[in-house]
Design an enzyme around this catalytic site. Sequence first.
Site, PDB file in Angstrom:
ATOM      1  N   SER A   1       0.839  -1.200   0.000  1.00 11.49           N
ATOM      2  CA  SER A   1       0.000   0.000   0.000  1.00 11.49           C
ATOM      3  C   SER A   1       0.877   1.255   0.000  1.00 11.49           C
ATOM      4  O   SER A   1       1.603   1.495  -0.961  1.00 11.49           O
ATOM      5  CB  SER A   1      -0.957  -0.046   1.205  1.00 11.49           C
ATOM      6  OG  SER A   1      -1.961   0.921   1.093  1.00 11.49           O
TER       7      SER A   1
ATOM      8  N   ASP B   1     -10.751  -6.187  -1.792  1.00 14.30           N
ATOM      9  CA  ASP B   1     -10.222  -4.833  -1.573  1.00 14.30           C
ATOM     10  C   ASP B   1     -11.055  -3.844  -2.381  1.00 14.30           C
ATOM     11  O   ASP B   1     -11.037  -3.866  -3.617  1.00 14.30           O
ATOM     12  CB  ASP B   1      -8.760  -4.768  -1.995  1.00 14.30           C
ATOM     13  CG  ASP B   1      -8.079  -3.474  -1.588  1.00 14.30           C
ATOM     14  OD1 ASP B   1      -8.787  -2.508  -1.200  1.00 14.30           O
ATOM     15  OD2 ASP B   1      -6.840  -3.412  -1.660  1.00 14.30           O
TER      16      ASP B   1
ATOM     17  N   HIS C   1      -7.898  -5.424   2.019  1.00 12.33           N
ATOM     18  CA  HIS C   1      -6.773  -4.548   1.718  1.00 12.33           C
ATOM     19  C   HIS C   1      -5.490  -4.988   2.425  1.00 12.33           C
ATOM     20  O   HIS C   1      -4.386  -4.747   1.935  1.00 12.33           O
ATOM     21  CB  HIS C   1      -7.130  -3.106   2.123  1.00 12.33           C
ATOM     22  CG  HIS C   1      -6.130  -2.089   1.718  1.00 12.33           C
ATOM     23  ND1 HIS C   1      -5.938  -1.706   0.393  1.00 12.33           N
ATOM     24  CD2 HIS C   1      -5.255  -1.357   2.444  1.00 12.33           C
ATOM     25  CE1 HIS C   1      -4.997  -0.782   0.332  1.00 12.33           C
ATOM     26  NE2 HIS C   1      -4.560  -0.550   1.559  1.00 12.33           N
TER      27      HIS C   1
END
Length: 283
Positions: free
Chosen positions: A124, A231, A259
């Site tokens: 991320s 996600d 996620h």
Amino acid sequence: MTPNDRIKGIAETTRDYGSIKNSRAVASGGLSADHPEWFIQVVEAKRSFAMVCFPYAGAGNAVFSQWKSTGFDAAEVWATQLPGRDARLRESPIESAEEMADRIVDALKTQPLYRQPVALFGCSFGGVLAFEVARRMRDDGKPVEALAVAACRAPQALDVTKPVAHLPDDEMVEKLQHWYRAIPPEVVANQSMLELMLPTLRADMKVYETYQYDPQPPLECPLYAFGSTDDTVVDLNRLNAWNQQTTGKFIARQFSGDHFFMKSNPGPVLKFLQRRLGQVESS
């Protein structure tokens, strides 16, 4: 409870924001406030090949602590220890992607691992850092062997949903929990621990939200973009947008999870990387 007790509590009781016990610092002397270490080795390998990893926003090197138990050994795994977390909890976090990437590369250059073949992996927020570090390494004449990102939108189309770094603590926490479930429940329930963690999480979100993409020639290394089926922030189309960032081999894959699938179920990704990185010759 003293500040030191609260810091120890974070290290021992949270899943993703604490230090990794039994991890080995780069320098044999360990960590100190005067000589902070940037990299902690969490997985050993029998070959001279290093993979440097970057965590989710607000998280520390414990994100990668379970990798050793998966049997992954295609590369030494070095977790990046960023200011404001882990053994560097007392340091002020960095609020600029450019400054953070510059300082990471400067630190890498001083380490023996920089003389090995190096791959980068980012989760991320950490995917943006890995990308910027890869660019700087290329410019330094040290191109990475591979770049892997997980749960991360392509840098040219980051499209932050709604900025939160400017919000009051309670509003920021509420929104991050609603979108990502980003903070462990035990931290949310403990005000002292939450107060210690929030400055770093806020700084990381500011890095992400103020990131300015600079168009440059694409990388030439293999690039692997991983996502998850549940996600809602990074779907398959957003993963495929990473193909613009390399002239080398590009592969996008989705696995089960949300996620934070790299925390809950890293095995499938590491199995993939075990095969791919195993094909790269070590020095």
